[in-house]
Design an enzyme around this catalytic site. Structure first.
Site, mmCIF file in Angstrom:
data_model
loop_
_atom_site.group_PDB
_atom_site.id
_atom_site.type_symbol
_atom_site.label_atom_id
_atom_site.label_comp_id
_atom_site.label_asym_id
_atom_site.label_seq_id
_atom_site.Cartn_x
_atom_site.Cartn_y
_atom_site.Cartn_z
ATOM 1 C CE1 TYR A 297 40.150 32.301 32.691
ATOM 2 C CE2 TYR A 297 39.345 34.463 31.611
ATOM 3 C CZ TYR A 297 40.273 33.561 32.097
ATOM 4 O OH TYR A 297 41.727 33.842 31.492
ATOM 5 C CB SER B 174 42.013 37.274 32.270
ATOM 6 O OG SER B 174 41.341 37.329 30.828
#
Length: 263
Positions: free
Chosen positions: A159, A146
């Site tokens: 995350y 990401s």
């Protein structure tokens, strides 16, 4: 030289996509199928797998929790039966994890994020590598990281931590597996248009006590292109890394994000 042929993965590739029955994973599955690949997806959502299998007879699937080692072994039993081998592994499965300050995040949610976003990628890579070593033209692994794997992301620490770790895993495996003609890269999507991102924005808006629309504007203002990327744009980058045009690319983290400047 036929550059169009270079840009297209060869027909008949055998591809496994984790979390492949919806969202980015399904977009990747459809992209590979369009090039003549045979695709096996695994997903925790059995209904989504059933829906994905109706897209094309070239898509098969297994219901599995990617953080469960027994389920992972069962996926590879199905891959051997359905595909007869493996050329490409797309480690796509992941969850958004909790939103909150480090002193407020529940430890169970932290551990679940690590299990799904990081440990699962280890489990699948471990099982896939012996099969990828036998791939005719060399194997390919693509890890889905990401933009949060290259930038700090306050209030989304579980995350971000996993997505940074995924890049380290990809770069390290590229070194380890290069002599076996297995290329390993990571893709770093930015703000991807779709229901999952809508949920992330809604959670952050609630945490900050502002309207959804204002939170969305703040997200877009941090992107140089001032727009979200699409699932299809992410899928196209995965195809490129799996094509002959990407045959010299390994150990890289490719951001597909419109240049997210900060999070």
């Amino acid at each position: 030289m036929d550059f169009m042929k270079l840009l297209t993965p060869r027909p008949g590739l055998r591809v496994l996509i984790t979390g492949g029955a919806s969202g980015i994973g399904l977009a990747i599955a459809k992209a590979f199928v369009s090039t003549g690949a045979r695709v096996h997806v695994c997903d925790v959502d059995a209904k989504a797998i059933d829906a994905a299998s109706t897209v094309s007879p070239a898509i098969s699937g297994t219901r599995a929790d990617v953080a469960n080692k027994d389920d992972v072994k069962r996926v590879f039993e199905d891959v051997r039966r359905e595909l007869g081998g493996l050329d490409v592994l797309i480690n796509n499965a992941g969850i958004a994890g909790p939103t909150g300050g480090i002193d407020a995040i529940d430890s169970g949610e932290w551990e679940q994020t690590i299990d799904v976003n990081l440990n699962s990628q280890y489990y699948f890579s471990r099982e896939a590598v012996p099969m990828l070593r036998e791939a005719t033209d060399g194997g390919v692994i693509v890890f889905m990281s990401s933009v949060a794997g290259r930038l700090g992301y306050g209030f989304r620490t579980p995350y971000a931590a996993t997505k940074w770790a995924v890049v380290g895993l990809a770069k390290s495996l590229a070194i380890e597996l290069g002599p076996d003609n297995i290329r390993v890269n990571a893709v770093q999507p930015g703000i991807v248009k779709g229901p999952r991102m809508e949920g992330v924005i809604a959670a952050r808006a609630k945490q900050l006590g502002i309207p959804y629309e204002e939170m969305e504007k703040q997200y877009l203002a941090k992107i140089s292109l001032r727009r979200m990327v699409t699932q299809e744009e992410v899928a196209a980058s995965v195809l490129y890394l799996s094509s002959p045009a990407g045959s010299a690319i390994s150990g890289q983290a490719l951001s597909v994000c419109g240049n997210v400047e900060t999070l």
